[in-house]
Design a protein around this motif. Sequence first.
Motif, PDB file in Angstrom:
ATOM      1  N   ARG A   7      30.704  32.169 -11.110  1.00 53.44           N
ATOM      2  CA  ARG A   7      29.360  31.777 -10.651  1.00 53.44           C
ATOM      3  C   ARG A   7      29.414  30.408  -9.976  1.00 53.44           C
ATOM      4  O   ARG A   7      28.814  30.191  -8.932  1.00 53.44           O
ATOM      5  N   ASP A   8      30.165  29.479 -10.591  1.00 59.13           N
ATOM      6  CA  ASP A   8      30.297  28.141 -10.010  1.00 59.13           C
ATOM      7  C   ASP A   8      30.906  28.202  -8.611  1.00 59.13           C
ATOM      8  O   ASP A   8      30.437  27.541  -7.691  1.00 59.13           O
ATOM      9  N   GLN A   9      31.961  29.021  -8.481  1.00 60.76           N
ATOM     10  CA  GLN A   9      32.616  29.136  -7.169  1.00 60.76           C
ATOM     11  C   GLN A   9      31.669  29.693  -6.134  1.00 60.76           C
ATOM     12  O   GLN A   9      31.618  29.227  -4.990  1.00 60.76           O
ATOM     13  N   ALA A  10      30.903  30.726  -6.532  1.00 57.82           N
ATOM     14  CA  ALA A  10      29.961  31.342  -5.590  1.00 57.82           C
ATOM     15  C   ALA A  10      28.904  30.326  -5.177  1.00 57.82           C
ATOM     16  O   ALA A  10      28.530  30.251  -4.003  1.00 57.82           O
ATOM     17  N   GLU A  11      28.428  29.519  -6.141  1.00 59.16           N
ATOM     18  CA  GLU A  11      27.397  28.519  -5.816  1.00 59.16           C
ATOM     19  C   GLU A  11      27.961  27.422  -4.924  1.00 59.16           C
ATOM     20  O   GLU A  11      27.298  26.943  -4.011  1.00 59.16           O
ATOM     21  N   ARG A  12      29.212  27.017  -5.221  1.00 60.35           N
ATOM     22  CA  ARG A  12      29.825  25.966  -4.409  1.00 60.35           C
ATOM     23  C   ARG A  12      30.024  26.471  -2.977  1.00 60.35           C
ATOM     24  O   ARG A  12      29.737  25.761  -2.005  1.00 60.35           O
ATOM     25  N   LYS A  13      30.470  27.707  -2.858  1.00 60.90           N
ATOM     26  CA  LYS A  13      30.675  28.292  -1.535  1.00 60.90           C
ATOM     27  C   LYS A  13      29.339  28.387  -0.789  1.00 60.90           C
ATOM     28  O   LYS A  13      29.271  28.095   0.409  1.00 60.90           O
ATOM     29  N   ALA A  14      28.277  28.772  -1.503  1.00 64.33           N
ATOM     30  CA  ALA A  14      26.967  28.889  -0.861  1.00 64.33           C
ATOM     31  C   ALA A  14      26.496  27.519  -0.375  1.00 64.33           C
ATOM     32  O   ALA A  14      25.925  27.392   0.719  1.00 64.33           O
ATOM     33  N   ALA A  15      26.758  26.472  -1.170  1.00 66.72           N
ATOM     34  CA  ALA A  15      26.369  25.118  -0.755  1.00 66.72           C
ATOM     35  C   ALA A  15      27.162  24.707   0.481  1.00 66.72           C
ATOM     36  O   ALA A  15      26.615  24.131   1.435  1.00 66.72           O
ATOM     37  N   MET A  16      28.462  25.038   0.509  1.00 69.17           N
ATOM     38  CA  MET A  16      29.289  24.694   1.676  1.00 69.17           C
ATOM     39  C   MET A  16      28.814  25.445   2.909  1.00 69.17           C
ATOM     40  O   MET A  16      28.820  24.912   4.023  1.00 69.17           O
ATOM     41  N   ALA A  17      28.398  26.714   2.714  1.00 70.68           N
ATOM     42  CA  ALA A  17      27.907  27.510   3.842  1.00 70.68           C
ATOM     43  C   ALA A  17      26.641  26.876   4.412  1.00 70.68           C
ATOM     44  O   ALA A  17      26.469  26.782   5.639  1.00 70.68           O
ATOM     45  N   THR A  18      25.758  26.413   3.511  1.00 71.83           N
ATOM     46  CA  THR A  18      24.519  25.777   3.962  1.00 71.83           C
ATOM     47  C   THR A  18      24.827  24.508   4.750  1.00 71.83           C
ATOM     48  O   THR A  18      24.261  24.272   5.818  1.00 71.83           O
ATOM     49  N   LEU A  19      25.736  23.698   4.241  1.00 69.46           N
ATOM     50  CA  LEU A  19      26.106  22.464   4.939  1.00 69.46           C
ATOM     51  C   LEU A  19      26.725  22.774   6.297  1.00 69.46           C
ATOM     52  O   LEU A  19      26.407  22.134   7.299  1.00 69.46           O
ATOM     53  N   ALA A  20      27.604  23.789   6.345  1.00 70.00           N
ATOM     54  CA  ALA A  20      28.285  24.113   7.599  1.00 70.00           C
ATOM     55  C   ALA A  20      27.295  24.581   8.662  1.00 70.00           C
ATOM     56  O   ALA A  20      27.445  24.286   9.840  1.00 70.00           O
ATOM     57  N   GLN A  21      26.260  25.309   8.227  1.00 70.62           N
ATOM     58  CA  GLN A  21      25.304  25.847   9.203  1.00 70.62           C
ATOM     59  C   GLN A  21      24.252  24.832   9.634  1.00 70.62           C
ATOM     60  O   GLN A  21      23.563  25.037  10.627  1.00 70.62           O
ATOM     61  N   SER A  22      24.095  23.740   8.858  1.00 69.87           N
ATOM     62  CA  SER A  22      23.036  22.781   9.168  1.00 69.87           C
ATOM     63  C   SER A  22      23.506  21.771  10.205  1.00 69.87           C
ATOM     64  O   SER A  22      24.693  21.534  10.369  1.00 69.87           O
ATOM     65  N   SER A  23      22.543  21.155  10.885  1.00 68.22           N
ATOM     66  CA  SER A  23      22.913  20.169  11.905  1.00 68.22           C
ATOM     67  C   SER A  23      23.238  18.839  11.226  1.00 68.22           C
ATOM     68  O   SER A  23      22.722  18.517  10.154  1.00 68.22           O
TER      69      SER A  23
END
Lengths: 153, 370
Positions: A7-23
């Motif tokens: 669960r932690d890995q999935a959440e960390r990955k989701a946070a990284m995805a959000t950062l990567a997609q944001s300006s």
Amino acid sequence: MRGQEARDQAERKAAMATLAQSSGDDIVRLWNEAGLPSDAELLRGPETGLVTLRGRIGGGGAPFNVGEATVTRATVRLPTGQVGHCYALGRDKQKARLAAIADALWQDPARRTEVEAGLIAPLRSALTTAHEKRRAETAATKVDFFTMVRGED
Amino acid sequence: MYVAVKGGEAAIANAHSLLADRRRGDRSVPALRLDQIVEQLALGVDRVMSEGSLYDRELAALAIVQARGDMIEAIFLVRAYRTTLPRFGYSKPIDTANMLVERRVSATYKDLPGGQLLGPTFDYTHRLLDPELAAGADVAEPLLRETEAQAMPRVSAILAREGLIEPDGDMPQDHVPGDITREPLEFPMARDIRLQALSRGDEGFLLALGYSTQRGYARNHPFVGEIRIGEVELELDVPELPFAVPLGTVRVTECQMVNQFKGSAKAPPQFTRGYGLVFGQSERKAMAMALCDRALRAKELGEDVVAAAQDEEFVISHSDNVQATGFVEHLKLPHYVDFQAELDLVRRMRAEHDARENPPKGDEKREAAE
């Protein structure tokens, strides 16, 4: 892998995805508003390189190389020891550095809530709004077929 | 005799500063900003990204300005820039079934799951020049329609249920995708390498070849099974993380061409397929790529190779507009020594030719006169 770790890995990955997609601008603005600390030791980068983008023949078949994309990456270490990474499309070095710090802060249990609430959640909400708007704009161009009734019956 | 000369440094420097002046043009006209090009000449930017084989909107916009709008020159600039960067790796294959779709149409099925979404298309416009655009009129916000997010399976998956269409293209289990940026072209080549070359190939060249197949040179009765345009997520496996790291999203155009096929010694009658996948919103290019991909599969499907579009070496060797322009345009560079040699040769040949055609007749003339 234990459930919590997954669960932690999935959440960390989701946070990284959000950062990567944001300006980068949005990240800097929220970073300052949330008053997140930005002191960290740069272990690598920020540096720009290429990632070769792959597709699949026919959409789902064997992989093939389509072309390159610019990607900027950074790796940082916090004074508290956590190491954070960022890989993001584009050439925004400040964004890569901050996103790597955010990833490191996220791994600190004492800081996670602060990062999620002050940075990730607002970025995610802005992305979701933008996606929903895009989807609704596209949906307005959907063809509604109707059948012309011909003859008496 | 030829004497080597040097010179031209001042002329070259002055030519380049004149180029910079002409590029800027009338100073009373505001200079273009890159964000204006990215936003308002978006499809030109997409073409430069696709054929420059580098996904980066701002760099493509810079290349377009620097090249004064000469697209092939802009593509050349982007290709040159690419070579200066290190490579971090190969992404995981993108999943076009999970696209945030901005346009999706099928010419083979009217009612397909997810429906026909026209998106921002030139189709059905009247192709009349718009004076209001010239006057800079305000543009209304687009309409919205609230809908549930719907799954949009690829059309090929729908046809596959009946077993009347060939599956997505497979390669042997241990096949590593070839990379034309790392290894020289070799013929015959596998389909994955062909697709890489086609994806960055010249739109005009592929369009003409695709058109030639429709006109009967390697006819293969194509239908657009589906075109979809939208954003897909990109992920990369890296050693420092236990999961594939998300890189962000890229916009791509995918074309599934479905082709009638009467069967051959190698394959039963079925629908066969051509595939197109390109950066950005470039559906003409994706369609042309799919037509060429299918035509180039002639040998694999046991068809006779009778037309240019089926000739792998011909198509792939000439599809790259940077290579093509380099070889064509080098002709204008100084060839003084080559030409001097040719000139000498032609003079000698002409002298021999003249000697053969008009042998000396001095003696005969004298006799007649006597």
